[in-house]
Write a protein that holds these residues in place. Structure first.
Motif, short mmCIF file in Angstrom:
data_model
loop_
_atom_site.label_atom_id
_atom_site.label_comp_id
_atom_site.label_asym_id
_atom_site.label_seq_id
_atom_site.Cartn_x
_atom_site.Cartn_y
_atom_site.Cartn_z
N HIS A 36 155.23 46.55 35.61
CA HIS A 36 154.40 46.50 34.40
C HIS A 36 154.61 45.15 33.76
O HIS A 36 155.70 44.57 33.84
CB HIS A 36 154.76 47.61 33.40
N SER A 37 153.58 44.67 33.09
CA SER A 37 153.66 43.38 32.41
C SER A 37 152.68 43.37 31.26
O SER A 37 151.55 43.84 31.40
CB SER A 37 153.30 42.27 33.41
N MET A 38 153.12 42.86 30.11
CA MET A 38 152.22 42.77 28.96
C MET A 38 151.60 41.38 28.88
O MET A 38 150.40 41.23 28.63
CB MET A 38 153.02 43.07 27.70
N THR A 39 152.42 40.36 29.10
CA THR A 39 151.91 38.98 28.96
C THR A 39 152.03 38.20 30.28
O THR A 39 152.08 36.97 30.27
CB THR A 39 152.63 38.24 27.81
N GLY A 40 152.08 38.90 31.37
CA GLY A 40 151.90 38.26 32.68
C GLY A 40 153.16 37.84 33.42
O GLY A 40 153.10 37.60 34.63
N PRO B 87 159.09 44.09 31.90
CA PRO B 87 159.53 43.28 30.76
C PRO B 87 160.58 44.02 29.95
O PRO B 87 160.64 45.26 29.98
CB PRO B 87 158.26 43.13 29.91
N GLU B 88 161.39 43.25 29.23
CA GLU B 88 162.21 43.88 28.18
C GLU B 88 161.44 43.79 26.86
O GLU B 88 161.05 42.71 26.44
CB GLU B 88 163.56 43.18 28.02
N ASN B 89 161.22 44.95 26.26
CA ASN B 89 160.59 45.01 24.94
C ASN B 89 161.49 45.80 24.00
O ASN B 89 161.84 46.96 24.30
CB ASN B 89 159.22 45.73 25.01
C1 LIG Z 1 157.17 44.00 21.43
C2 LIG Z 1 158.03 43.03 22.18
C3 LIG Z 1 159.41 43.17 22.12
C4 LIG Z 1 160.23 42.27 22.80
N1 LIG Z 1 161.59 42.48 22.76
C5 LIG Z 1 162.40 41.67 23.50
C6 LIG Z 1 163.81 41.95 23.56
O1 LIG Z 1 164.32 42.91 23.01
N2 LIG Z 1 164.59 41.10 24.30
C7 LIG Z 1 164.07 40.02 24.96
O2 LIG Z 1 164.82 39.30 25.60
N3 LIG Z 1 162.73 39.75 24.93
C8 LIG Z 1 161.90 40.56 24.22
N4 LIG Z 1 160.53 40.33 24.20
C9 LIG Z 1 160.00 39.17 24.94
C10 LIG Z 1 159.48 39.57 26.33
O3 LIG Z 1 160.49 40.18 27.08
C11 LIG Z 1 159.00 38.32 27.07
O4 LIG Z 1 157.90 37.80 26.34
C12 LIG Z 1 158.62 38.59 28.52
O5 LIG Z 1 157.97 37.46 29.03
C13 LIG Z 1 157.70 39.76 28.63
O6 LIG Z 1 157.32 39.97 29.98
P1 LIG Z 1 155.76 40.07 30.35
O7 LIG Z 1 155.22 38.66 30.22
O8 LIG Z 1 155.75 40.57 31.74
O9 LIG Z 1 155.11 41.01 29.41
C14 LIG Z 1 159.68 41.20 23.53
C15 LIG Z 1 158.28 41.08 23.60
C16 LIG Z 1 157.46 41.98 22.93
C17 LIG Z 1 155.97 41.82 23.02
#
Ligand SMILES: Cc1cc2nc3c(=O)[nH]c(=O)nc-3n(C[C@H](O)[C@H](O)[C@H](O)COP(=O)(O)O)c2cc1C
Length: 164
Positions: free
Chosen positions: A9-13, A59-61
């Motif tokens: 899964h990925s939110m921002t790629g 991702p970590e969110n």
């Molecule tokens: C709602 C939200 C919460 C996030 N919380 C964390 C976090 O707890 N720790 C961290 O290292 N990054 C956090 N991030 C940053 C994302 O992990 C990072 O942008 C990563 O690139 C996301 O992967 P994706 O591009 O596959 O979505 C968060 C991003 C979002 C949108």
């Protein structure tokens, strides 16, 4: 032929690019293996049961794996329990600055499923800190993509040759 299931899964790629790199590496390896690259949302317990090994990419969110990835585990956990014991897995987490919370969660769930960690967890840091940077589409460092290709190649080879 052995089947490798990559659930992502990925939110921002970012995690999406990492998952594709793992798949590319596994497909390019010397040992033939069927590679299925599946979005978490569309992955069912039947997909999990049909595979011989797994790479989970998320991702970590908010210090956790993303909700969509957690939903995948919630849906497949009990239908898979005691039916995939001992199968190998690896995980890759894409994070802004940390990633350890998501890795810990995935490892705990995998332990519950009696999966065997076949490669060390990888955390890829994007250094996104501001809200704008966090919400921007990510472009992963080519060296990190190479590492994920290597992971895919090694995992595919281990699966195909039966060393796991
Ligand atoms: C709602 C939200 C919460 C996030 N919380 C964390 C976090 O707890 N720790 C961290 O290292 N990054 C956090 N991030 C940053 C994302 O992990 C990072 O942008 C990563 O690139 C996301 O992967 P994706 O591009 O596959 O979505 C968060 C991003 C979002 C949108």
């Amino acid at each position: 032929m052995k089947q490798l299931l990559i659930v992502w899964h990925s939110m921002t790629g970012g995690a999406g690019q990492l998952a594709r790199a793992v798949a590319d590496g596994a497909r390019a390896g010397d040992e033939p293996v069927v590679v299925r690259l599946q979005p978490a949302r569309a992955t069912t317990a039947d997909d999990v049961l049909a595979a011989d090994g797994y790479v989970f990419v998320a991702p970590e969110n908010l210090a956790s794996m993303s909700g969509v990835m957690k939903d995948f585990f919630d849906r497949i956990y009990y239908p898979s329990l005691d039916r995939i014991n001992g199968r190998p897995y690896a995980c890759v987490v894409c994070a802004g600055s940390d990633g350890s919370g998501a890795v810990r969660q995935i490892q705990r769930i995998a332990t519950g499923l009696r999966l065997k960690e076949a490669a060390p967890a990888r955390i890829v840091i994007t250094h996104a800190q501001t809200p704008e940077a966090i919400l921007a589409i990510k472009s992963i460092d080519p060296a990190e993509l190479d590492q994920c290709r290597d992971l895919g190649a090694a995992f595919g080879a281990g699966l195909a040759s039966g060393i796991f």
